[in-house]
Design a protein around this motif. Structure first.
Motif, PDB file in Angstrom:
ATOM      1  N   ILE A 144       0.876  -1.194   0.000  1.00 29.83           N
ATOM      2  CA  ILE A 144       0.000   0.000   0.000  1.00 29.83           C
ATOM      3  C   ILE A 144       0.901   1.229   0.000  1.00 29.83           C
ATOM      4  CG2 ILE A 144      -1.793   1.227   1.305  1.00 29.83           C
ATOM      5  CD1 ILE A 144      -2.054  -1.627   2.849  1.00 29.83           C
ATOM      6  N   PRO A 146       1.763   5.672  -0.738  1.00 29.69           N
ATOM      7  CA  PRO A 146       1.225   7.027  -0.610  1.00 29.69           C
ATOM      8  C   PRO A 146       1.346   7.810  -1.916  1.00 29.69           C
ATOM      9  CG  PRO A 146       3.471   7.024   0.152  1.00 29.69           C
ATOM     10  CD  PRO A 146       3.199   5.633  -0.367  1.00 29.69           C
ATOM     11  N   TYR A 147       0.849   9.061  -1.871  1.00 30.74           N
ATOM     12  CA  TYR A 147       0.830   9.844  -3.114  1.00 30.74           C
ATOM     13  C   TYR A 147       2.141  10.550  -3.430  1.00 30.74           C
ATOM     14  CZ  TYR A 147       0.748  14.421  -0.811  1.00 30.74           C
ATOM     15  OH  TYR A 147       1.102  15.529  -0.103  1.00 30.74           O
ATOM     16  N   ASN A 148       3.025  10.693  -2.432  1.00 25.55           N
ATOM     17  CA  ASN A 148       4.099  11.664  -2.663  1.00 25.55           C
ATOM     18  C   ASN A 148       5.240  11.168  -3.550  1.00 25.55           C
ATOM     19  OD1 ASN A 148       4.923  10.049  -0.470  1.00 25.55           O
ATOM     20  ND2 ASN A 148       6.351  11.624   0.202  1.00 25.55           N
ATOM     21  N   LYS A 171      -1.670  -1.761  -3.976  1.00 26.28           N
ATOM     22  CA  LYS A 171      -2.751  -0.777  -3.894  1.00 26.28           C
ATOM     23  C   LYS A 171      -2.075   0.592  -3.890  1.00 26.28           C
ATOM     24  CE  LYS A 171      -4.825   1.808  -1.704  1.00 26.28           C
ATOM     25  NZ  LYS A 171      -4.859   3.271  -2.036  1.00 26.28           N
ATOM     26  N   GLY A 203      -9.304   3.016  -2.018  1.00 27.03           N
ATOM     27  CA  GLY A 203      -8.955   3.771  -0.814  1.00 27.03           C
ATOM     28  C   GLY A 203      -9.069   2.902   0.416  1.00 27.03           C
ATOM     29  N   PHE A 221       3.571  -1.107   3.944  1.00 24.50           N
ATOM     30  CA  PHE A 221       2.750   0.114   3.879  1.00 24.50           C
ATOM     31  C   PHE A 221       3.657   1.329   3.989  1.00 24.50           C
ATOM     32  CE2 PHE A 221       0.935   3.741   6.037  1.00 24.50           C
ATOM     33  CZ  PHE A 221      -0.257   3.940   5.361  1.00 24.50           C
ATOM     34  N   VAL A 222       3.320   2.382   3.236  1.00 20.49           N
ATOM     35  CA  VAL A 222       3.926   3.704   3.449  1.00 20.49           C
ATOM     36  C   VAL A 222       2.813   4.736   3.390  1.00 20.49           C
ATOM     37  CG1 VAL A 222       5.631   5.397   2.701  1.00 20.49           C
ATOM     38  CG2 VAL A 222       6.068   2.989   2.306  1.00 20.49           C
ATOM     39  N   GLY A 223       2.803   5.647   4.358  1.00 22.19           N
ATOM     40  CA  GLY A 223       1.794   6.714   4.385  1.00 22.19           C
ATOM     41  C   GLY A 223       1.910   7.479   5.684  1.00 22.19           C
ATOM     42  N   SER A 224       0.829   8.114   6.101  1.00 19.08           N
ATOM     43  CA  SER A 224       0.859   8.904   7.331  1.00 19.08           C
ATOM     44  C   SER A 224       0.964   7.975   8.546  1.00 19.08           C
ATOM     45  CB  SER A 224      -0.416   9.734   7.415  1.00 19.08           C
ATOM     46  OG  SER A 224      -1.538   8.873   7.329  1.00 19.08           O
ATOM     47  N   GLY A 246       5.706   5.524   8.404  1.00 22.78           N
ATOM     48  CA  GLY A 246       4.770   6.611   8.647  1.00 22.78           C
ATOM     49  C   GLY A 246       5.334   7.998   8.389  1.00 22.78           C
ATOM     50  N   ALA A 248       6.537  12.181   9.521  1.00 19.47           N
ATOM     51  CA  ALA A 248       7.819  12.702   9.995  1.00 19.47           C
ATOM     52  C   ALA A 248       7.717  14.162  10.437  1.00 19.47           C
ATOM     53  CB  ALA A 248       8.836  12.600   8.866  1.00 19.47           C
ATOM     54  N   PHE A 382       3.615  18.720   6.015  1.00 17.23           N
ATOM     55  CA  PHE A 382       3.720  18.163   4.660  1.00 17.23           C
ATOM     56  C   PHE A 382       3.441  19.231   3.604  1.00 17.23           C
ATOM     57  CE2 PHE A 382       3.394  14.205   1.950  1.00 17.23           C
ATOM     58  CZ  PHE A 382       4.587  13.671   2.405  1.00 17.23           C
ATOM     59  N   PHE A 447      15.593   1.749   4.320  1.00 20.50           N
ATOM     60  CA  PHE A 447      14.901   3.038   4.368  1.00 20.50           C
ATOM     61  C   PHE A 447      13.744   2.903   5.351  1.00 20.50           C
ATOM     62  CE2 PHE A 447      12.472   6.644   3.406  1.00 20.50           C
ATOM     63  CZ  PHE A 447      13.105   7.459   2.467  1.00 20.50           C
TER      64      PHE A 447
HETATM   65  P1  NAD Z   1      -2.090   8.406   3.657  1.00 22.32           P
HETATM   66  O1  NAD Z   1      -1.786   7.780   4.975  1.00 22.32           O
HETATM   67  O2  NAD Z   1      -3.264   9.314   3.567  1.00 22.32           O
HETATM   68  O3  NAD Z   1      -2.342   7.268   2.543  1.00 22.32           O
HETATM   69  C1  NAD Z   1      -1.431   6.214   2.338  1.00 22.32           C
HETATM   70  C2  NAD Z   1      -2.175   5.006   1.778  1.00 22.32           C
HETATM   71  O4  NAD Z   1      -3.126   4.555   2.744  1.00 22.32           O
HETATM   72  C3  NAD Z   1      -2.955   5.311   0.501  1.00 22.32           C
HETATM   73  O5  NAD Z   1      -2.800   4.235  -0.390  1.00 22.32           O
HETATM   74  C4  NAD Z   1      -4.396   5.455   0.982  1.00 22.32           C
HETATM   75  O6  NAD Z   1      -5.332   5.036   0.028  1.00 22.32           O
HETATM   76  C5  NAD Z   1      -4.460   4.570   2.217  1.00 22.32           C
HETATM   77  N1  NAD Z   1      -5.339   5.085   3.274  1.00 22.32           N
HETATM   78  C6  NAD Z   1      -5.616   6.392   3.564  1.00 22.32           C
HETATM   79  N2  NAD Z   1      -6.425   6.470   4.632  1.00 22.32           N
HETATM   80  C7  NAD Z   1      -6.673   5.207   5.034  1.00 22.32           C
HETATM   81  C8  NAD Z   1      -7.436   4.631   6.102  1.00 22.32           C
HETATM   82  N3  NAD Z   1      -8.112   5.380   6.956  1.00 22.32           N
HETATM   83  N4  NAD Z   1      -7.458   3.285   6.223  1.00 22.32           N
HETATM   84  C9  NAD Z   1      -6.764   2.498   5.373  1.00 22.32           C
HETATM   85  N5  NAD Z   1      -6.032   2.989   4.341  1.00 22.32           N
HETATM   86  C10 NAD Z   1      -5.986   4.325   4.179  1.00 22.32           C
HETATM   87  O7  NAD Z   1      -0.745   9.119   3.172  1.00 22.32           O
HETATM   88  P2  NAD Z   1      -0.538  10.088   1.924  1.00 22.32           P
HETATM   89  O8  NAD Z   1      -1.212  11.391   2.226  1.00 22.32           O
HETATM   90  O9  NAD Z   1      -0.844   9.387   0.663  1.00 22.32           O
HETATM   91  O10 NAD Z   1       1.047  10.277   1.962  1.00 22.32           O
HETATM   92  C11 NAD Z   1       1.700  11.203   2.775  1.00 22.32           C
HETATM   93  C12 NAD Z   1       2.185  10.591   4.068  1.00 22.32           C
HETATM   94  O11 NAD Z   1       3.078   9.504   3.794  1.00 22.32           O
HETATM   95  C13 NAD Z   1       2.992  11.564   4.907  1.00 22.32           C
HETATM   96  O12 NAD Z   1       2.626  11.404   6.254  1.00 22.32           O
HETATM   97  C14 NAD Z   1       4.426  11.133   4.676  1.00 22.32           C
HETATM   98  O13 NAD Z   1       5.332  11.471   5.710  1.00 22.32           O
HETATM   99  C15 NAD Z   1       4.266   9.659   4.574  1.00 22.32           C
HETATM  100  N6  NAD Z   1       5.394   9.052   3.888  1.00 22.32           N
HETATM  101  C16 NAD Z   1       6.295   8.352   4.629  1.00 22.32           C
HETATM  102  C17 NAD Z   1       7.421   7.803   4.027  1.00 22.32           C
HETATM  103  C18 NAD Z   1       8.434   7.052   4.826  1.00 22.32           C
HETATM  104  O14 NAD Z   1       9.365   6.516   4.246  1.00 22.32           O
HETATM  105  N7  NAD Z   1       8.309   6.991   6.134  1.00 22.32           N
HETATM  106  C19 NAD Z   1       7.616   7.975   2.657  1.00 22.32           C
HETATM  107  C20 NAD Z   1       6.660   8.693   1.925  1.00 22.32           C
HETATM  108  C21 NAD Z   1       5.555   9.233   2.552  1.00 22.32           C
END
Ligand code: NAD
Length: 479
Positions: A144, A146-148, A171, A203, A221-224, A246, A248, A382, A447
């Motif tokens: 899974i 993220p967008y960045n 995903k 989503g 997973f990578v995201g918030s 997550g 940062a 961000f 990483f």
């Molecule tokens: P996000 O957490 O909103 O989404 C990430 C993924 O999770 C997407 O595929 C999204 O569809 C899914 N998602 C969103 N909400 C969800 C929920 N409630 N339940 C289940 N799945 C859900 O993150 P984003 O806005 O796409 O990306 C930015 C974030 O990612 C920032 O916090 C950034 O720091 C982080 N990030 C971290 C790293 C790292 O290496 N630590 C790298 C890149 C980005």
């Protein structure tokens, strides 16, 4: 409407819900992405499960050869991918070129899988007994992202997962899924057999279906941080191995003996590059002693000269944010910072670009002097927002950094080897830059962060990537 990729065929998702994919520089719709259902996820998992035995049996050098061909195709299509990426993400062309390159490096590294998967042996571990370990794949993995970094981050994972003999369901982010569709086409062209890599768009519901699916053995997973924790908890609950990277809040400490030209360029590039939408983006600069006034004044001058615009136009320094919702969120952080008493010295709210008034713009923003416990100091914004604070010495600067609940990256700027060593020893943060603004490990190194920036054990890329996607089987034999 873009399609899912299941068992080597492009298939429409079964649900009726979809979202628009926007060009963030113009605010125009450039595609639609389906919100796939649990049934769509199941179909992809079944395709991955069916493909797994034959792919596992394919000799490791043959699996690597498919990735070699993919690497060549990615290089051939590099400029096309970089340009497409600008239109759905908004970052500027030199940045998207860099992203594609970083993605290719992961494919290159995964090509070494016959060596990377080697186990260990010890002869005569006991009288007449030998011991050896083999690394074996585990089955179907979920990924899974993220967008960045929609090109690079999926490539932190799936090339390692398939190189080691697993199959995958990806995903991607629903905000910018278009460029990776092209990469999946290239993977097919490279000879990746049907079902080894599957893509299901969507989503939250799609992610939940992945976390709960009984036939998925592990999730990357990578995201918030908020979602990383949810995914880590939910996928672990059904016995999966999970690595969840997550958010940062990265500190950059500038000592009085630093080369100020180096520090300025690195801090500015780190904070404002990709419009601040990087997990390694600097967020808080701490100037120690006399360095504070110097870096503050120079940052203000440099930030004021940053030109916003369409990332495809030469001369643009900084693109838009990903969405109107994210622009509003960043503006709300700035509003809150002002009401909390932080000193706003450069205000990017309300920025526009002529001819692109529908874009999601926030200009470079600088707070000089931020109280330590307000949201602009503690939360991940961000966006292109810098906070600049003062510490009396390096120990106080490190204490300020330690107070953050995040631990993704940090940097120090100094000409003292002793200070740099002390910083590395005390930082307690996983990715550490010394006179480097974006402490991004290359593909050969792990990483991932610590504290609230990472949930799990093994990180992305490098040997960790190989270890995450394999289990060590140990054989003890006597003949
Ligand atoms: P996000 O957490 O909103 O989404 C990430 C993924 O999770 C997407 O595929 C999204 O569809 C899914 N998602 C969103 N909400 C969800 C929920 N409630 N339940 C289940 N799945 C859900 O993150 P984003 O806005 O796409 O990306 C930015 C974030 O990612 C920032 O916090 C950034 O720091 C982080 N990030 C971290 C790293 C790292 O290496 N630590 C790298 C890149 C980005």
């Amino acid at each position: 409407m873009i399609k899912n990729y299941v068992g080597g065929a492009w298939r429409e998702a079964s649900g009726t819900d979809s979202l628009a994919v926007m060009n963030p520089a113009s605010g125009e719709e450039i595609g639609r992405v389906p919100l796939s259902t649990a049934a769509d996820m199941d179909a992809a998992v079944q395709a991955a499960k069916a493909a797994y035995p034959a792919w596992r049996d394919t000799p490791a050098p043959e699996r690597a050869r498919v990735l070699f061909r993919l690497k060549s195709l990615l290089e051939e299509h590099k400029e096309e991918l970089a340009r497409l990426l600008v239109t759905e993400h908004g970052k500027v062309l030199p940045e998207t070129r860099g992203e594609v390159q970083r993605g290719i490096e992961n494919v290159e590294h995964a090509c070494g899988v016959p060596t990377l998967m080697m186990g260990d042996t010890v002869e005569q571990i006991a009288a007449g007994i030998d011991s050896a370990s083999w690394r074996q794949p585990l089955g179907v993995f979920g990924i899974i992202t993220p967008y960045n970094f929609p090109v690079m981050i999926p490539l932190w994972f799936w090339p390692y997962a398939v190189a080691t003999g697993n199959s995958v369901v990806l995903k991607p982010s629903e905000q910018d899924p278009l460029t990776h569709q092209k990469i999946v086409e290239l993977a097919e062209q490279a000879g990746l057999p049907p079902g080894v890599l599957n893509v299901v768009h969507g989503g939250r519901e799609t992610v939940e279906a992945m976390c709960d699916h009984p036939d998925i053995v592990g999730v990357s997973f990578v995201g918030s941080s908020h979602v990383a924790k949810i995914v880590h908890t939910r996928a672990s609950a059904s016995g999966k191995r999970v690595q969840a990277l997550g958010g940062a809040k990265n500190y950059m400490i500038v000592l009085p003996d630093a080369d100020m030209d180096v520090a300025l360029e690195a801090c500015s590039g780190s904070i404002f590059g990709s419009t601040g939408q990087r997990c390694l983006a600097g967020s808080v600069i701490v100037g120690v002693g006399d360095a504070h006034a110097q870096i503050r004044d120079r940052m203000l001058d440099s930030a004021a000269s940053i030109r916003l615009g369409d990332g495809l136009q030469p001369g643009t320094d900084m693109g838009p944010l990903i969405s109107a919702a994210h622009r509003d969120r960043v503006n709300a952080f700035i509003d809150q910072g002002v009401s909390d008493g932080a000193k706003l010295s450069l205000d990017g709210r309300g920025a526009t670009v002529e001819g692109l008034e529908g874009g999601y713009w926030v200009g470079a923003t600088v707070f000089a002097d931020v109280p330590p416990d307000v949201s602009i100091a503690t939360e991940e914004v961000f966006g292109p927002v810098a906070g600049i604070n003062r510490a009396k010495d390096i120990d106080e600067a490190i204490r300020m950094m330690h107070a953050s609940r995040y631990g993704n990256a940090c940097s120090i700027f100094t000409t003292s080897g002793k200070a740099a060593r002390e910083f590395r020893y005390q930082a307690g943060i996983s990715m550490i830059g010394v006179n480097i603004g974006v402490a991004a490990p290359m593909a050969f190194f792990p990483f991932g962060g610590s504290k609230g920036s990472f949930y799990g054990d093994l990180k992305a890329q490098g040997r960790d990537g190989i270890f995450f996607y394999t289990d060590q089987r140990v054989v003890i034999s006597r003949w």
